[in-house]
Design an enzyme around this catalytic site. Structure first.
Site, PDB file in Angstrom:
ATOM      1  N   LYS A   1     -33.872  21.109 -32.206  1.00 10.97           N
ATOM      2  CA  LYS A   1     -33.205  20.926 -33.592  1.00 10.97           C
ATOM      3  C   LYS A   1     -32.372  21.886 -33.670  1.00 10.97           C
ATOM      4  CE  LYS A   1     -32.510  21.148 -38.047  1.00 10.97           C
ATOM      5  NZ  LYS A   1     -31.769  21.956 -38.451  1.00 10.97           N
TER       6      LYS A   1
ATOM      7  N   GLU B   1     -39.736  34.185 -33.346  1.00 14.19           N
ATOM      8  CA  GLU B   1     -38.789  35.475 -33.522  1.00 14.19           C
ATOM      9  C   GLU B   1     -37.919  35.477 -34.357  1.00 14.19           C
ATOM     10  OE1 GLU B   1     -35.584  37.674 -33.298  1.00 14.19           O
ATOM     11  OE2 GLU B   1     -35.068  36.488 -31.364  1.00 14.19           O
TER      12      GLU B   1
ATOM     13  N   CYS C   1     -30.195  39.359 -34.526  1.00 11.57           N
ATOM     14  CA  CYS C   1     -31.523  39.836 -35.051  1.00 11.57           C
ATOM     15  C   CYS C   1     -31.601  41.351 -34.676  1.00 11.57           C
ATOM     16  CB  CYS C   1     -32.501  38.959 -34.491  1.00 11.57           C
ATOM     17  SG  CYS C   1     -32.478  38.559 -32.776  1.00 11.57           S
TER      18      CYS C   1
ATOM     19  N   GLU D   1     -32.767  42.381 -44.987  1.00 13.69           N
ATOM     20  CA  GLU D   1     -31.828  41.988 -43.608  1.00 13.69           C
ATOM     21  C   GLU D   1     -30.472  41.248 -44.420  1.00 13.69           C
ATOM     22  OE1 GLU D   1     -32.386  39.668 -39.657  1.00 13.69           O
ATOM     23  OE2 GLU D   1     -33.326  38.634 -41.319  1.00 13.69           O
TER      24      GLU D   1
END
Length: 489
Positions: free
Chosen positions: A186, A260, A294, A393
């Site tokens: 997906k 992750e 990331c 973030e």
């Protein structure tokens, strides 16, 4: 770019269908949604909107394929098939790179150099690595021999983000296939195109029908996959809150999980560092891929004796970065991936001002571009350690720079976070390098470098940055199950 139309950005696109049991299919509902080019805001094509029915079909196909040709295929033949996927990716590099740039807004040169090359390398690496791994065997005096055999986990759900769509999907798909599993993928709804081509490449390479399946859709589609009782494991890369939601959905069926997740990664720069190399690397670790990585170093800590020099040189270098057309070879910063994400990053720039931050450069959307989600590379100073822009973030071309005086002081600030994905440490003192890096609470610490990877090594995050490790044997530990057999002598 001012006054010019980015016509090069509309030269390629595809309508994205599901891929189930070796065939492209539309949704039973016939529902679709638009795929928007973030650099032009034009419609690239339609994407099939999958739901529970399509997930059920894909999982059923994957479950049947486990017992078919794929499950019986000799190791050498499976390795050759996986290697061929990587070969075909390189053969179709121009096409894939163009689609990746159209979907994400990143520069085309970056798609070619990083996304497509590393995607192919993931298959080449695991094709070789899978033929060399062993398990365990122990002799218990003259009583018994204990040995372990490795088998696939089963049907794996792979859910991927939008920042490095093909690269990160293959980082999971390659070891999942190498271990003998079947998968349902997906991809992110905002970057569906290269995944749609990847399944075709898998079939072209000789992967049997049903082994690799693809269902497009939104959050509801992902929820159907993560809660499905016949899915044995979920591998997810993405935002931390989504990871928590997936964990809750997977809990009733006790699926294996590999996450992750987000990062707010520190760069620690000591006064004895090679400042020329620091500046060159920090430009990349701050602004490559529009800061949508990331592993980007978004919290920069600089020892006070070189703080002013670093900021001045960092700003001057940032001024040379071109923002604009992703298909222009001189562009370094392209468009952010979507309107929603663009507005989120702009909101953080407002927050930085409210918190008393100083924009050394940037701090605004890019002027002169009529369309697209462009933000200037931004360096912020003057923020305290508890500022939201320091702690949260942002995932855009925005970094903060903070001075420090001692090791103890900087370590306290570096580790004062819910995140723990990566860090970069800059010093020519080897004793300091080993001492400080061992105290940083992160899954990977780079010393005098950034984003230098060996696919044999463990990769993953601590705290809210992830669960588990990927790479080499660590990937096989997740994508396979061990059965211990005791043979009485």
């Amino acid at each position: 770019m001012e006054g010019k139309e980015m016509s090069t950005l509309t030269k390629a696109s595809i309508d994205c269908a599901h891929f189930i049991d070796g065939k492209y299919l539309q949704s039973a509902s016939r529902e679709t949604f638009a795929n928007i080019n973030p650099a032009t805001e034009e419609n690239l094509g339609s994407v099939a909107l999958g739901g529970q029915e399509e997930i059920n079909q894909a999982v059923q196909a994957a479950r049947l394929a486990l017992k078919g040709e794929w499950g019986k295929m000799p190791l050498k033949e499976r390795s050759q098939t996986i290697r061929k996927i990587g070969d075909i990716i390189l053969e179709r590099k121009e096409e894939l790179a163009t689609l990746e740039t159209l979907d994400t807004g990143k520069p085309l040169w970056l798609s070619k150099k990083v996304d497509i090359d590393r995607a192919a390398n993931n298959f080449h690496f695991f094709a070789d690595y899978m033929t060399s791994i062993g398990t365990e065997a122990f002799q218990q005096d003259d009583v018994a021999i204990h040995y372990a055999i490795r088998r696939p986990v089963g049907v794996i759900g792979l859910i991927n983000p939008w920042n490095l769509p093909l690269f990160l999907m293959t980082w999971k798909l390659a070891p999942a296939l190498a271990a003998g599993n079947t998968v349902v993928m997906k991809p992110s709804e905002v970057t569906p195109m290269t995944a749609t081509i990847l399944v075709e490449i898998c079939k072209q390479a000789g992967v049997p029908d049903g082994v690799v399946n693809l269902v497009h859709g939104m959050g509801e589609t992902g929820a159907a996959l993560t809660s499905h009782p016949d899915v044995d494991a979920i591998a997810f890369t993405g935002e931390t809150i989504t990871g928590s939601t997936i964990m809750q959905a997977a809990a009733p069926t006790l699926k294996k999980l590999s996450f992750e997740l987000g990062g707010k990664n520190p760069n620690i720069i000591f006064a004895d560092a090679d400042l020329d190399e620091v500046i060159e690397t920090t430009i990349r670790s701050s602004f490559i891929n529009q800061g949508e990585v990331c592993l980007c170093g978004s919290r920069i800590y600089v020892e006070r004796p070189i703080y002013d020099e670093f900021v001045n040189r960092f700003v001057e270098k940032t001024k040379t970065l071109k923002v604009g057309d992703p298909f222009d070879d001189s562009t370094f910063v392209g468009a952010l991936v979507s309107k929603e994400h663009y507005e989120k990053v702009l909101n953080y720039l407002d927050i930085a001002q409210q918190e008393g931050g100083r924009f050394e450069i940037g701090g605004s959307k890019t002027e002169g571009l009529d369309k697209g989600y462009f933000i200037n590379p931004t360096i912020i100073t003057g923020l305290g350690k508890d500022s939201r822009c320091v702690r949260e973030e942002i995932f855009g071309p925005v970094v903060t720079v903070i001075p420090f005086n001692t090791e103890e002081e900087v370590l306290a600030q570096v580790n004062d976070t819910h995140y723990g994905l990566s860090a970069s440490l800059w010093t020519t003192n080897i004793k300091r390098a080993t001492r400080v890096s061992a105290q940083i609470e992160a899954g990977i610490v780079w010393v005098n470098t950034w984003f230098l990877r060996d696919l044999r090594t463990p990769f993953g995050g601590m705290k809210h940055s992830g669960i588990g490790r990927e790479g080499g044997i660590h990937s096989f530990d997740f994508y396979s199950e061990l059965t211990n057999i005791t043979l009485k002598m």
